[in-house]
Design an enzyme around this catalytic site. Structure first.
Site, PDB file in Angstrom:
ATOM      1  N   GLU A  82       0.829  -1.216   0.000  1.00 53.92           N
ATOM      2  CA  GLU A  82       0.000   0.000   0.000  1.00 53.92           C
ATOM      3  C   GLU A  82       0.857   1.257   0.000  1.00 53.92           C
ATOM      4  O   GLU A  82       0.564   2.219  -0.708  1.00 53.92           O
ATOM      5  CB  GLU A  82      -0.954   0.000   1.207  1.00 53.92           C
ATOM      6  CG  GLU A  82      -1.961  -1.139   1.212  1.00 53.92           C
ATOM      7  CD  GLU A  82      -2.727  -1.290  -0.096  1.00 53.92           C
ATOM      8  OE1 GLU A  82      -2.912  -0.291  -0.813  1.00 53.92           O
ATOM      9  OE2 GLU A  82      -3.130  -2.422  -0.415  1.00 53.92           O
ATOM     10  N   HIS A 131     -12.301  -8.013  -5.966  1.00 55.66           N
ATOM     11  CA  HIS A 131     -12.114  -7.234  -7.195  1.00 55.66           C
ATOM     12  C   HIS A 131     -13.233  -7.429  -8.212  1.00 55.66           C
ATOM     13  O   HIS A 131     -13.321  -6.665  -9.168  1.00 55.66           O
ATOM     14  CB  HIS A 131     -10.747  -7.559  -7.798  1.00 55.66           C
ATOM     15  CG  HIS A 131      -9.622  -7.252  -6.843  1.00 55.66           C
ATOM     16  ND1 HIS A 131      -9.381  -8.020  -5.724  1.00 55.66           N
ATOM     17  CD2 HIS A 131      -8.706  -6.259  -6.820  1.00 55.66           C
ATOM     18  CE1 HIS A 131      -8.359  -7.519  -5.058  1.00 55.66           C
ATOM     19  NE2 HIS A 131      -7.922  -6.453  -5.696  1.00 55.66           N
TER      20      HIS A 131
END
Ligand code: X8Z
Ligand code: ZN
Length: 606
Positions: A378, A505
């Site tokens: 991240e 996703h």
């Protein structure tokens, strides 16, 4: 947040996604290309400042009201991006600078899920609203997903923990099947989304949404698809070796009735809800007589790491390369642990709220080695975002989406025993005899993932192309799972199952090819960086921690953002212009030799 790269409903609404609405037709341009692009970037930038905050609030606090807000912002964003995408048609055939042409392409192909713009403004709004509502509902259903076992309502982390740590096949199956019930209600909405998005893609000149997604790689869609096949062909043999070895170990652990010696692997036994990364069963597959002498999961706990310390440590790696520390606002505004009292979209993500300095992560961090890697992943997004913040708005993005995903993972490949020793987490650098175990751990994370990533978007491409209809959604999902991963579900699937929807996703609508490309690219970055550092030992022992020279070259690539075709960015850091799986294959070469020895006499494949 930048949609293009982060996906999700927010993504849909937001910025770079250029869908075409607005009903502009090709004809004499109302303004010159430079003026059009400058105005488009200004409009997108202002909208992004608003929609990113709406999306942030929704993802941090899922309620009826924040769903309403994000759906509305999504619709507005789609109408705007589709209008701008259609407007680029006015400049077709004109002589443009390479930068202008690039921006036009980004406007036209960069929309994740476009709505069609035919009809009156009211009709356009109606269909954009419907698309956004459907997408919000799917995403929110995922975020709130739970399943009750023995009277206790369990969320994804809790069900995943059972799959990771239980060794009771019945219990594992129950958790796996439980989570896969959450996506049943999404199926009709998903089919409707595809219907609307397909009409939008066609209007923009693409044959379908898959064609549009594949048009974001500086080459024709067909060539990109061929590139993916080539890369998969390079790494597939390594996966087959790992599959064969792992199946043998699972058979030895659970017996023929649970995991037969031949054929596919039972998906829920691999330690992960989607069988995408297999590190959680390292106790079952660990190579005998190769002991690293430490378990990072236990070490982090023993050294009193908490979520904040994990993120601070991640930041420390990036600053050791010479990058500036994260801004104070990052620490004030990020969400790094799951709040107890509200619904949150817990799938880890990185955000760039104002396209300048307001960067954040949102992550329900737990103290374990997987999340230690995810923290670096991240932060890679955030450091990239900050590095390209001075680019024009449409170039504030990765060289392609696989680059964006690869930055933090590349850094995390430098989490070697030597680095952990420098951090004071372990006291002894394990000897060469630990190499097989160290490589096995990486393989469970990186090699196991490759066919999963391919499968996910192959499924979507088939759906988008209409070769898989809603009635065939689930069968096609498991056909591809078997073909690419060599896995099968733990039992017959119910007729109404929509198992693809149980992976973030799909409801989040984030293209997945990016992760496959990232897993190839990160090894290219690592190999090139280690060569720059003068490293001559095995690649898995190389860490670029503290190397400012490598950091400077790395940062030069990051600063380019999306301003140049991706081969230019790749060349700036690695000296090559091609994506190539051979760096990954050479990294794992010693393990592959070992796997082949172990598999001798086995009937590999499925
Ligand atoms: O979704 C992610 C990141 C956010 S971009 C946590 N990843 C993929 C996944 O979890 O499925 C990282 C690796 C693959
Ligand atoms: Zn990511």
């Amino acid at each position: 947040m930048r949609n293009l790269l982060l996906g999700g409903v927010a993504a849909l609404a937001i910025v770079l996604a250029g869908c075409g609405t607005g009903g502009e037709t090709a004809g004499p341009a109302k303004e010159d290309a430079a003026t059009f692009l400058a105005n488009a970037e200004k409009e997108l930038s202002e909208f992004s400042d608003y929609s990113a905050r709406v999306a942030w609030v929704n993802a941090n606090f899922i309620t009826e009201d924040t769903d309403w807000l994000v759906a509305r912002a999504g619709s507005e964003g789609t109408l705007m991006s589709v209008r701008l995408a259609n407007a680029t048609k006015q400049y077709e055939g004109q002589t443009l600078t390479p930068e202008q042409q690039r921006k036009m392409n980004i406007l036209r192909a960069g929309i994740t899920m476009p709505a069609p713009s035919a009809g009156t403004p009211e009709e356009q709004k109606q269909v954009a609203d419907e698309l956004s509502e459907v997408m919000t509902r799917i995403s929110s259903t995922y975020g709130k997903g739970k399943f009750t076992i023995d009277g206790k309502e369990l969320n994804l982390e809790e069900l995943s923990a059972i799959i990771a740590s239980s060794r009771d096949p019945k219990k594992i199956q129950q958790a796996w099947e439980g989570w896969h019930t959450i996506s049943v209600p999404m199926k009709a909405d998903y089919a409707r989304m595809v219907e609307i998005g397909t009409a939008g893609a066609k209007e923009l000149g693409f044959s379908d949404i898959a064609d549009m997604w594949l048009a974001n790689y500086d080459m024709p869609s067909k060539d990109m698809e061929a590139t993916v096949e080539k890369l998969w062909g390079q790494v597939q043999p390594l996966y087959n070796d790992l599959h064969c070895y792992t199946r043998g170990k699972l058979n030895a652990k659970y017996g023929d009735a649970v995991q037969p010696k031949t054929g596919p692997i039972r998906a829920d036994l691999l330690g992960n809800m989607w069988a995408q990364q297999w590190n959680n069963i390292s106790d079952i597959v660990a190579p005998p007589s190769s002991d690293p002498g430490y378990d990072l999961n236990k070490v982090l706990v023993a050294k009193n790491y908490d979520a904040l310390k994990m993120v601070k440590t991640g930041e420390g790696f990036f600053t050791s390369l010479g990058l500036a520390p994260l801004p104070e606002t990052f620490w004030e505004r990020s969400l790094i642990t799951r709040p107890r009292d509200r619904e949150v979209q817990c799938h880890a993500s990185a955000w760039d709220i104002d396209n300048l300095d307001d960067i954040r992560i949102k992550m329900c961090t737990e103290v374990n080695s997987t999340d230690f890697s995810t923290v670096h992943h991240e932060l890679g997004h955030n450091f990239y975002q900050r590095a390209y913040k001075n680019q024009d708005l449409l170039f504030k993005n990765g060289a392609h989406d696989g680059f964006h995903e690869a930055i933090g993972d590349f850094v995390a490949l430098s989490i070697t025993p030597e680095y952990l020793k420098q951090l004071g987490l372990i006291s002894v650098d394990p000897p060469a005899s630990a190499d097989t175990a160290l490589l096995m751990d990486r393989a469970l994370e990186k090699i196991a993932f490759l066919p999963f990533a391919i499968k996910l978007d192959k499924w979507r491409w088939d759906v988008f192309r209409g070769s898989v209809t809603p009635e065939q959604y689930n069968q096609a999902w498991w056909d591809l799972s078997k073909q690419y991963q060599g896995i099968v579900p733990p039992g017959d699937r119910p007729a109404d199952a929509f198992d693809a929807g149980a992976k973030y996703h799909i409801p989040g609508n984030t293209p997945y090819l990016r992760y496959f490309l990232s897993f190839i690219l990160q090894f290219q970055f690592h190999k090139a960086a280690c060569e720059q550092a003068g490293w001559t030992g095995p690649l898995h022992r190389c860490s670029i921690y503290n190397n400012k020279d490598v950091g400077a070259k790395f940062n030069a690539m990051l600063e380019m953002g999306a301003s140049k075709p991706w081969p230019d960015a790749l060349e700036a850091f690695t000296g090559t212009r091609e994506m190539d799986g051979s760096a990954l294959v050479s990294y794992f070469a010693p393990l592959q030799t070992w796997l082949k020895e172990q598999n001798a006499g086995q009937q590999c494949g499925w």
